[in-house]
Design an enzyme around this catalytic site. Structure first.
Site: not given
Length: 245
Positions: A219, A221, A111
Site C-alpha cells: 500500500h 498510498e 492490493c
C-alpha cells in the site's frame, strides 16, 4: 498552462450508514494527485448503468485500488472463498483493464487492484497468505489496530533490471503488508518485479499492446507523505500517464 492527465480511480460498493455508496479512500486519490501530479475522476462500480467502453476514452490511465472486498473466486475458476465480495467492482474492473489495454493506456494497481489485474489477464489467486505455514504472515493479527495493521511490514526483493529496480536503484524495499490473498498463478505476459522472502510475488509489470502496466501488493498510498519510496510509485504513475514510462 497545459492541463494535467486525468486518472480514473475505481470506487467500491460500500455500506455507509444504511445505504450503499460509491467509495474510495481519500488516501489513494490524494497520493495520486499529489505525487503523480494528475487530475482524478472516480469511476463508479455500477455495471448496470455504464460500461467500460464509455469510460476508457475519457481518461488517460486507471488506478485500481485496494479494498476490504475480495475478487470473486469464480472469476479464476474456483469455488467458495471468504467475502466480502463486490460483484459490481469485479465487473467494472475486469472490463476496464481490457478496455484500457485495448486503448494502450496505463493500468496501475494496488492490493486488490494488483490481484484483479492478474485475474483479468488469466491468472489465479491463493487465499492463504496469512494462514500457510509455507509463507510469512502477510497480514497483521486480527486484533491489531487499524494503524498497526499498516505497520505490519516485510522486505521485498526487486527484480534486477525491472521497472521498479530501475526506478529505485536498489535491490530491496521494506513494504507494508495488508493482504489475506495473493498471487497463485501469475498471468501469462506479466513480469515479476518483486518477491517477498517466502517467494510470493509482490509486484509485476508488463506492456500488453504497448500499455504501461504496473501493480504492487503493498500500500504505497498509506503515509505517502513520509515515505519517499511510496512517492516513487506514484511518480511512475505520473510518468506513465504522460507517455514517459
Amino acid at each position: 498552462m497545459m492541463s494535467r492527465p486525468v486518472l480514473g480511480v475505481i470506487a467500491c460498493n460500500r455500506i455507509i450508514g444504511s445505504e450503499v455508496a460509491q467509495a474510495v479512500m481519500n488516501r489513494y486519490i490524494r497520493a495520486a494527485m499529489i505525487y503523480a501530479d494528475v487530475a482524478a475522476l472516480i469511476i463508479p462500480s455500477l455495471p448496470d448503468l455504464m460500461t467500460a467502453a464509455e469510460v476508457a476514452p475519457r481518461i488517460d490511465g486507471i488506478l485500481l485500488t485496494g479494498s476490504p472486498s475480495n475478487v470473486a473466486t469464480r472469476l479464476y475458476g474456483e469455488d467458495g472463498g471468504d467475502g466480502p465480495f463486490d460483484d459490481g467492482r469485479d465487473e467494472i474492473a475486469m472490463s476496464m483493464v481490457d478496455r484500457m489495454i485495448d486503448a494502450q493506456k496505463p493500468v496501475f494497481g494496488i492490493c486488490r487492484g494488483f490481484q484483479e489485474i492478474n485475474v483479468a489477464l488469466g491468472g489465479t489467486l491463493r487465499r492463504d497468505t496469512s494462514a500457510s505455514d509455507d509463507l510469512l504472515r502477510h497480514h497483521a493479527p486480527d486484533d491489531a489496530s487499524f494503524d498497526d495493521m499498516f505497520d505490519h511490514r516485510h522486505a521485498v526483493e526487486l527484480t534486477d533490471g525491472g521497472m521498479l529496480g530501475g526506478a529505485y536503484a536498489k535491490s530491496a524495499l521494506n513494504v507494508n503488508s495488508v493482504h489475506y490473498q495473493g498471487i497463485g498463478k501469475l498471468a501469462d505476459g506479466l513480469n515479476v518485479e518483486a518477491r517477498a522472502p517466502d517467494g510470493l510475488i509482490e509486484a509485476y509489470s508488463a506492456r500488453p499492446n504497448g500499455a504501461p502496466l504496473l501493480a504492487v501488493q503493498w500500500h504505497p498510498e498509506w503515509g505517502t507523505e513520509n515515505d519517499v519510496d511510496s512517492q516513487t510509485y506514484f511518480q511512475l504513475l505520473g510518468k506513465a500517464l504522460r507517455g514517459d514510462l
